[in-house]
Write a protein that holds these residues in place. Structure first.
Motif, PDB file in Angstrom:
ATOM      1  N   ILE A  65       0.840  -1.198   0.000  1.00  0.00           N
ATOM      2  CA  ILE A  65       0.000   0.000   0.000  1.00  0.00           C
ATOM      3  C   ILE A  65       0.874   1.247   0.000  1.00  0.00           C
ATOM      4  O   ILE A  65       0.619   2.211  -0.738  1.00  0.00           O
ATOM      5  N   ARG A  66       1.925   1.241   0.823  1.00  0.00           N
ATOM      6  CA  ARG A  66       2.815   2.402   0.885  1.00  0.00           C
ATOM      7  C   ARG A  66       3.513   2.621  -0.466  1.00  0.00           C
ATOM      8  O   ARG A  66       3.583   3.746  -0.979  1.00  0.00           O
ATOM      9  N   ILE A  67       4.048   1.535  -1.037  1.00  0.00           N
ATOM     10  CA  ILE A  67       4.755   1.663  -2.317  1.00  0.00           C
ATOM     11  C   ILE A  67       3.782   2.035  -3.432  1.00  0.00           C
ATOM     12  O   ILE A  67       4.099   2.805  -4.334  1.00  0.00           O
ATOM     13  N   GLY A  68       2.559   1.467  -3.366  1.00  0.00           N
ATOM     14  CA  GLY A  68       1.564   1.733  -4.393  1.00  0.00           C
ATOM     15  C   GLY A  68       1.140   3.189  -4.451  1.00  0.00           C
ATOM     16  O   GLY A  68       0.608   3.652  -5.462  1.00  0.00           O
ATOM     17  N   LYS A  69       1.367   3.947  -3.373  1.00  0.00           N
ATOM     18  CA  LYS A  69       0.997   5.359  -3.343  1.00  0.00           C
ATOM     19  C   LYS A  69       2.028   6.249  -4.040  1.00  0.00           C
ATOM     20  O   LYS A  69       1.778   7.436  -4.245  1.00  0.00           O
ATOM     21  N   ARG A  70       3.157   5.673  -4.396  1.00  0.00           N
ATOM     22  CA  ARG A  70       4.159   6.483  -5.079  1.00  0.00           C
ATOM     23  C   ARG A  70       3.628   6.923  -6.442  1.00  0.00           C
ATOM     24  O   ARG A  70       2.997   6.155  -7.158  1.00  0.00           O
ATOM     25  N   PRO A  71       3.887   8.144  -6.839  1.00  0.00           N
ATOM     26  CA  PRO A  71       3.378   8.623  -8.135  1.00  0.00           C
ATOM     27  C   PRO A  71       4.126   7.987  -9.301  1.00  0.00           C
ATOM     28  O   PRO A  71       5.238   7.479  -9.142  1.00  0.00           O
ATOM     29  N   ALA A  72       3.495   8.024 -10.455  1.00  0.00           N
ATOM     30  CA  ALA A  72       4.146   7.525 -11.664  1.00  0.00           C
ATOM     31  C   ALA A  72       5.360   8.396 -11.984  1.00  0.00           C
ATOM     32  O   ALA A  72       5.408   9.579 -11.650  1.00  0.00           O
ATOM     33  N   ASP A  73       6.353   7.775 -12.607  1.00  0.00           N
ATOM     34  CA  ASP A  73       7.535   8.522 -13.001  1.00  0.00           C
ATOM     35  C   ASP A  73       7.912   8.154 -14.439  1.00  0.00           C
ATOM     36  O   ASP A  73       7.163   7.446 -15.118  1.00  0.00           O
ATOM     37  N   LEU A  75      10.118   6.182 -15.518  1.00  0.00           N
ATOM     38  CA  LEU A  75      10.444   4.770 -15.700  1.00  0.00           C
ATOM     39  C   LEU A  75       9.219   3.884 -15.548  1.00  0.00           C
ATOM     40  O   LEU A  75       9.104   2.849 -16.199  1.00  0.00           O
ATOM     41  N   ARG A  76       8.286   4.251 -14.663  1.00  0.00           N
ATOM     42  CA  ARG A  76       7.080   3.452 -14.400  1.00  0.00           C
ATOM     43  C   ARG A  76       5.864   4.347 -14.588  1.00  0.00           C
ATOM     44  O   ARG A  76       5.357   4.937 -13.638  1.00  0.00           O
ATOM     45  N   THR A  77       5.413   4.420 -15.835  1.00  0.00           N
ATOM     46  CA  THR A  77       4.359   5.367 -16.185  1.00  0.00           C
ATOM     47  C   THR A  77       3.008   5.003 -15.584  1.00  0.00           C
ATOM     48  O   THR A  77       2.114   5.843 -15.521  1.00  0.00           O
ATOM     49  N   PHE A  78       2.826   3.751 -15.163  1.00  0.00           N
ATOM     50  CA  PHE A  78       1.597   3.351 -14.490  1.00  0.00           C
ATOM     51  C   PHE A  78       1.729   3.441 -12.976  1.00  0.00           C
ATOM     52  O   PHE A  78       0.815   3.083 -12.242  1.00  0.00           O
ATOM     53  N   GLY A  79       2.892   3.879 -12.504  1.00  0.00           N
ATOM     54  CA  GLY A  79       3.112   3.934 -11.072  1.00  0.00           C
ATOM     55  C   GLY A  79       3.557   2.581 -10.530  1.00  0.00           C
ATOM     56  O   GLY A  79       4.082   1.738 -11.266  1.00  0.00           O
ATOM     57  N   TYR A  80       3.303   2.353  -9.232  1.00  0.00           N
ATOM     58  CA  TYR A  80       3.778   1.151  -8.554  1.00  0.00           C
ATOM     59  C   TYR A  80       2.630   0.246  -8.107  1.00  0.00           C
ATOM     60  O   TYR A  80       2.791  -0.570  -7.212  1.00  0.00           O
ATOM     61  N   TYR A  81       1.480   0.380  -8.750  1.00  0.00           N
ATOM     62  CA  TYR A  81       0.311  -0.369  -8.312  1.00  0.00           C
ATOM     63  C   TYR A  81       0.482  -1.873  -8.491  1.00  0.00           C
ATOM     64  O   TYR A  81      -0.111  -2.664  -7.771  1.00  0.00           O
ATOM     65  N   ARG A  82       1.286  -2.275  -9.458  1.00  0.00           N
ATOM     66  CA  ARG A  82       1.470  -3.706  -9.721  1.00  0.00           C
ATOM     67  C   ARG A  82       2.187  -4.408  -8.559  1.00  0.00           C
ATOM     68  O   ARG A  82       2.130  -5.636  -8.441  1.00  0.00           O
ATOM     69  N   PHE A  83       2.846  -3.634  -7.685  1.00  0.00           N
ATOM     70  CA  PHE A  83       3.531  -4.238  -6.535  1.00  0.00           C
ATOM     71  C   PHE A  83       2.551  -5.010  -5.669  1.00  0.00           C
ATOM     72  O   PHE A  83       2.915  -6.017  -5.045  1.00  0.00           O
ATOM     73  N   GLU A  84       1.303  -4.558  -5.630  1.00  0.00           N
ATOM     74  CA  GLU A  84       0.277  -5.253  -4.854  1.00  0.00           C
ATOM     75  C   GLU A  84       0.126  -6.693  -5.330  1.00  0.00           C
ATOM     76  O   GLU A  84      -0.001  -7.622  -4.530  1.00  0.00           O
ATOM     77  N   ILE A  85       0.139  -6.894  -6.637  1.00  0.00           N
ATOM     78  CA  ILE A  85      -0.039  -8.228  -7.203  1.00  0.00           C
ATOM     79  C   ILE A  85       1.187  -9.090  -6.939  1.00  0.00           C
ATOM     80  O   ILE A  85       1.082 -10.292  -6.673  1.00  0.00           O
ATOM     81  N   LEU A  86       2.367  -8.496  -7.015  1.00  0.00           N
ATOM     82  CA  LEU A  86       3.585  -9.240  -6.686  1.00  0.00           C
ATOM     83  C   LEU A  86       3.543  -9.713  -5.233  1.00  0.00           C
ATOM     84  O   LEU A  86       3.951 -10.845  -4.928  1.00  0.00           O
ATOM     85  N   ALA A  87       3.035  -8.862  -4.340  1.00  0.00           N
ATOM     86  CA  ALA A  87       2.920  -9.236  -2.934  1.00  0.00           C
ATOM     87  C   ALA A  87       1.948 -10.391  -2.758  1.00  0.00           C
ATOM     88  O   ALA A  87       2.209 -11.336  -1.998  1.00  0.00           O
TER      89      ALA A  87
END
Length: 311
Positions: A65-73, A75-87
């Protein structure tokens, strides 16, 4: 021509329930390991193993949740939301390995049942059941909307059933002296957890492989777009999810009307996708003739000569 919608994914999941559940499971994990060693109960130790994965799942969920709140940049234009699925995938694999170990250890103990201290075993299991019920209550609100939280919820749920099994086993051992019941319950817990772990892993892998999201049928999406007035055919249709409950879509549409009416056509397609499939992130390219992508055999609707333009 494309439709522009907000790319933001709502990650406003409450962290407080996860923190409370994490604190409860961590404290009880320590108590259950000590109790399992003192009572020589594999059922308690298997429950402790599940409690360990609960603790790991909750910790990873909070990190996601914390990482997923990071804004897109850049390098990662969709942001970090996919980290949830990796978890979620990591949690499933971890629980799968633990269940396999419990099955193996249970088989070994069935051959040579140890002496079990049923009184202490019963007391610890009852305390564990109470903690699991509290944690489940705290997590129930978010598990329908997030595979990450669902993974943590399923592990706590399985551990709750494990606690019930341990309670039953402790009562049986206390009044019958059948030490093998402890190992049998541990094996039963492992067998119960495995298929549910596979379900979570399969759902996570579907998102990682950019498969069609659960609850969305590609044929229905095709039919809905083709039913829109002004659509002659469609091709290069893709539907996937960035993370839980956030489907995305791209499609090429061959318009049957004058290009001047395409903005209205775009609005009609967008409205259909939002109303029927809850798809708010879509990119629709409208063309007067099918482009090169149509040659790949993914054209749906009326047959139109491929005279198209390359991308």
């Amino acid at each position: 021509m494309g439709s522009g919608h907000s790319h933001a994914v709502n990650v406003g999941q409450s962290e407080r329930p996860l923190w409370v559940a994490l604190g409860l499971t961590t404290v009880f994990l320590i108590a259950e390991v000590i109790g399992g060693l003192l009572t020589n109960s594999l059922a308690l130790l298997s429950d402790a193993a599940h409690m360990f994965t609960d603790t790991a799942a909750l910790g990873i969920s909070l990190a996601a949740i914390r990482i997923g709140k990071r804004p897109a940049d850049k390098l990662r234009t969709f942001g970090y939301y996919r980290f949830e699925i990796l978890a979620a995938a990591f949690n499933a694999i971890l629980l799968f390995l633990v269940a396999i170990y419990i099955l193996y250890e249970g088989y070994q103990r069935l051959r040579h049942p140890p002496e079990i201290q049923s009184g202490m075993m019963l007391g610890i299991a009852v305390l564990g059941l109470a903690i699991n019920l509290i944690s489940m209550r705290m997590l129930s609100g978010g598990q329908e909307h997030s595979l990450n939280v669902k993974g943590a919820y399923l592990e706590v749920w399985s551990d709750m059933l494990g606690s019930i099994g341990v309670i039953i086993g402790a009562i049986v051992i206390r009044y019958t002296g059948w030490g093998w019941v402890d190992s049998a319950i541990a094996v039963a817990i492992g067998l119960w957890v495995l298929p549910r772990t596979w379900t979570l892993l399969k759902a996570s892998m579907n998102v990682l492989l950019e498969g069609v999201p659960e609850g969305v049928k590609l044929a229905d999406v095709q039919a809905a777009i083709l039913s829109v007035q002004g659509v002659a055919s469609i091709h290069d249709l893709h539907v996937w999810a960035i993370t839980s409950g956030k489907p995305s879509l791209t499609v090429h549409v061959v318009g049957s009307e004058n290009p001047a009416s395409w903005p209205a056509l775009l609005d009609r397609i967008r409205d259909v996708l939002e109303e029927k499939f809850d798809i708010h992130h879509s990119t629709v390219q409208i063309e007067d003739t099918p482009c090169e992508q149509a040659r790949e055999g993914h054209t749906y609707g009326a047959e139109v000569a491929v005279a198209g333009h390359a991308h």
